[in-house]
Design a protein around this motif. Structure first.
Motif, short mmCIF file in Angstrom:
data_model
loop_
_atom_site.label_atom_id
_atom_site.label_comp_id
_atom_site.label_asym_id
_atom_site.label_seq_id
_atom_site.Cartn_x
_atom_site.Cartn_y
_atom_site.Cartn_z
N MET A 333 -17.50 -6.68 1.26
CA MET A 333 -17.22 -5.51 0.41
C MET A 333 -15.74 -5.16 0.52
O MET A 333 -15.19 -5.08 1.62
CB MET A 333 -18.07 -4.31 0.86
CG MET A 333 -19.57 -4.56 0.81
SD MET A 333 -20.20 -4.81 -0.86
CE MET A 333 -20.06 -3.15 -1.51
N TYR A 334 -15.10 -4.96 -0.65
CA TYR A 334 -13.66 -4.74 -0.68
C TYR A 334 -13.34 -3.47 -1.49
O TYR A 334 -14.04 -3.14 -2.45
CB TYR A 334 -12.94 -5.94 -1.30
CG TYR A 334 -13.06 -7.20 -0.46
CD1 TYR A 334 -12.13 -7.49 0.53
CD2 TYR A 334 -14.13 -8.08 -0.66
CE1 TYR A 334 -12.25 -8.63 1.30
CE2 TYR A 334 -14.25 -9.22 0.12
CZ TYR A 334 -13.31 -9.50 1.09
OH TYR A 334 -13.43 -10.62 1.86
N VAL A 335 -12.27 -2.78 -1.07
CA VAL A 335 -11.79 -1.59 -1.78
C VAL A 335 -10.28 -1.73 -1.97
O VAL A 335 -9.62 -2.51 -1.27
CB VAL A 335 -12.07 -0.28 -1.01
CG1 VAL A 335 -13.55 -0.04 -0.84
CG2 VAL A 335 -11.36 -0.29 0.35
N ILE A 336 -9.75 -1.00 -2.93
CA ILE A 336 -8.30 -0.91 -3.10
C ILE A 336 -7.85 0.44 -2.54
O ILE A 336 -8.38 1.49 -2.93
CB ILE A 336 -7.89 -1.06 -4.56
CG1 ILE A 336 -8.20 -2.48 -5.03
CG2 ILE A 336 -6.41 -0.75 -4.76
CD1 ILE A 336 -7.89 -2.76 -6.48
N ASN A 337 -6.93 0.40 -1.61
CA ASN A 337 -6.40 1.62 -0.98
C ASN A 337 -5.35 2.21 -1.92
O ASN A 337 -4.17 1.84 -1.86
CB ASN A 337 -5.80 1.28 0.38
CG ASN A 337 -5.43 2.51 1.18
OD1 ASN A 337 -5.17 3.57 0.60
ND2 ASN A 337 -5.41 2.39 2.49
N LEU A 338 -5.78 3.12 -2.78
CA LEU A 338 -4.90 3.66 -3.83
C LEU A 338 -3.74 4.47 -3.25
O LEU A 338 -2.61 4.36 -3.72
CB LEU A 338 -5.72 4.52 -4.80
CG LEU A 338 -6.84 3.78 -5.54
CD1 LEU A 338 -7.73 4.76 -6.29
CD2 LEU A 338 -6.27 2.75 -6.51
N HIS A 339 -4.02 5.29 -2.24
CA HIS A 339 -2.96 6.10 -1.64
C HIS A 339 -1.91 5.22 -0.96
O HIS A 339 -0.70 5.47 -1.06
CB HIS A 339 -3.56 7.09 -0.64
CG HIS A 339 -4.17 8.29 -1.29
ND1 HIS A 339 -4.60 9.39 -0.60
CD2 HIS A 339 -4.41 8.56 -2.60
CE1 HIS A 339 -5.08 10.29 -1.45
NE2 HIS A 339 -4.99 9.80 -2.66
N LYS A 340 -2.37 4.18 -0.26
CA LYS A 340 -1.45 3.26 0.41
C LYS A 340 -0.60 2.52 -0.64
O LYS A 340 0.61 2.34 -0.48
CB LYS A 340 -2.26 2.25 1.23
CG LYS A 340 -1.45 1.45 2.21
CD LYS A 340 -1.30 2.22 3.51
CE LYS A 340 -0.65 1.38 4.59
NZ LYS A 340 -0.47 2.14 5.82
N ALA A 341 -1.26 2.09 -1.72
CA ALA A 341 -0.56 1.35 -2.78
C ALA A 341 0.51 2.23 -3.43
O ALA A 341 1.64 1.80 -3.64
CB ALA A 341 -1.55 0.87 -3.82
N LEU A 342 0.14 3.49 -3.73
CA LEU A 342 1.10 4.40 -4.35
C LEU A 342 2.26 4.72 -3.40
O LEU A 342 3.41 4.83 -3.82
CB LEU A 342 0.40 5.70 -4.76
CG LEU A 342 -0.51 5.60 -5.98
CD1 LEU A 342 -1.27 6.89 -6.18
CD2 LEU A 342 0.28 5.26 -7.22
N GLY A 343 1.96 4.86 -2.10
CA GLY A 343 3.01 5.09 -1.11
C GLY A 343 3.99 3.93 -1.05
O GLY A 343 5.21 4.14 -0.99
N SER A 344 3.46 2.71 -1.11
CA SER A 344 4.32 1.52 -1.08
C SER A 344 5.18 1.43 -2.34
O SER A 344 6.36 1.07 -2.27
CB SER A 344 3.46 0.26 -0.94
OG SER A 344 2.75 0.26 0.27
N LEU A 345 4.58 1.77 -3.49
CA LEU A 345 5.33 1.74 -4.75
C LEU A 345 6.45 2.79 -4.74
O LEU A 345 7.57 2.53 -5.18
CB LEU A 345 4.39 1.99 -5.94
CG LEU A 345 3.40 0.87 -6.27
CD1 LEU A 345 2.44 1.33 -7.36
CD2 LEU A 345 4.12 -0.39 -6.72
#
Length: 411
Positions: A333-345
């Motif tokens: 089972m996989y998820v996308i870490n949206l907060h982490k992704a936005l922080g990196s962007l």
């Protein structure tokens, strides 16, 4: 709100709605919520003009109202919504990219008019598309309706709150302002309309659709108006959904730049699968199994299940942590870490701004401070391998521009 933002709001309101609406809107932005008579007194505008201006602003979701305990209605400007008007061309272009010219015109009509019924949008868009077609060709209402349904299914358009029927039938005195409600389950429910017809081309102002002059038409034909099939059900563009789409595009692009096209296509598929089920402010997407992702990959994208699992493992092990593993069932089972992704962007954007303004050495120092959180000047010199005098000058430049801050330690 800064003076620059207020000035920008003023220019946007004046360009779209004229001077009177701009005056009322900017007054509310500067002063906060106020009742009708105070607005009229403070702006030196007649009550009638203030009412009309407020109607325009409420129609476009730029002002909200609230009834207080004493029955006083106060109006408050939505500053962020005014600034979103700058993005109208981008919203319209996104609709065109996803749903062709029909989707583009539907979103454009909703943005220009604030709120509209589905039947009015369909007829207006069909007429506009017919205008652009060759003679003899017309746009069918059914085709525009289908595109509208697709926009609602993907949440790019949504129903507006409405006045409940019980409030209208109440025999007592009417409230100072209506209370609007909306059931979350009905926000994207499209009414079943049987819109039959085709778009019409514009004719001269003194002729009707049959080519017959208005003066010769019988009066009972001129006054005959068809009932609106979806009267009272209004729709608006869902700007949060567009912002979610922009965010997803940014994440996909970042993955493509860091890894490869296949990895970005896998992430795009995961985002598409959870775009409706995941709220726009959620930290993670809904967990998705490897089997579900494999079945949802675009048709013709020829990668085996084994290769997909390898890519998912690589994405989950990447230091940026855009993708995380949340379980082992269903092949993983996989998820996308949206907060982490936005922080990196956001971090990448900041680093590029610093590099553009101050050069690559300053960007190196800025990146170090971001990673270590707190550094003394001597540590900056050692870690960045930059001479003391240059490091001191660069730190001062970034400090004076508020890119970094100084924290005095206790002895």
């Amino acid at each position: 709100m800064t003076q620059a933002e207020i000035k920008l709001c003023s220019l946007l309101l004046q360009e779209h709605f004229g001077e009177i609406v701009e005056k009322i809107g900017v007054h509310l932005i500067r002063t906060g919520s106020q009742p009708l008579r105070v607005i009229a007194h403070d702006t030196g505008t007649s009550l009638d003009q203030v009412k009309k201006a407020l109607c325009v602003l409420i129609q476009h979701n730029l002002v909200i109202y609230q009834v207080h305990k004493r029955g006083v209605v106060e109006y408050e400007a939505q500053c962020s919504r005014v600034l979103h008007m700058l993005r109208y061309p981008r919203y319209i272009y996104t609709a065109k990219t996803l749903y062709s010219d029909t989707g583009e015109l539907i979103v454009e009509e909703l943005l220009l008019n604030g709120k509209m019924t589905m039947s009015a949008v369909v007829k207006k868009v069909a007429d506009r598309l017919t205008e652009t077609m060759e003679d003899g060709k017309t746009m069918d209402y059914a085709e525009v309706s289908n595109t509208f349904v697709r926009l609602a299914d993907t949440h790019f358009v949504q129903r507006c709150p409405f006045v409940p029927a019980t409030e209208n039938s109440d025999p007592g005195p009417p409230p100072p302002a209506p209370t609007l409600v909306i059931n979350e389950k009905d926000m994207y429910l499209v009414p079943k309309l049987s819109l039959i017809g085709k778009g019409k081309r514009r004719r001269s102002s003194d002729e009707d659709a049959t080519g017959e002059p208005k003066a010769k038409r019988p009066k009972h034909i001129a006054d005959n108006k068809e009932p609106i099939p979806d009267d009272g059900i209004y729709w608006q563009a869902n700007l949060d959904r567009f912002h979610q789409h922009f965010r997803d595009q940014g994440i996909v692009s970042a993955v493509a730049n860091r890894m490869d096209q296949t990895s970005s296509e896998i992430v795009r598929t995961m985002l598409r699968m959870s775009e409706i089920t995941t709220p726009s402010n959620a930290p993670f997407t809904q967990p998705l199994s490897s089997n579900e992702i494999f079945r949802s990959l675009p048709v013709g994208y020829n990668i085996s299940k084994q290769v997909l699992d390898q890519y998912l493992t690589l994405l989950a092990d990447d230091p940026l942590e855009f993708v995380g593993k949340s379980g082992d069932s269903g092949g993983g089972m996989y998820v996308i870490n949206l907060h982490k992704a936005l922080g990196s962007l956001a971090t990448a954007t900041l680093e590029s701004v610093v590099q553009e303004r101050f050069g690559s050495r300053c960007a190196r120092i800025f990146r170090l401070v971001l990673q270590k959180k707190h550094l003394e000047q001597k540590q900056v010199e050692d870690f960045a391998m930059i001479p003391a005098k240059e490091a001191k000058d660069m730190l001062y430049k970034m400090l004076s521009e508020n890119f970094i801050s100084l924290q005095v330690g206790c002895q």
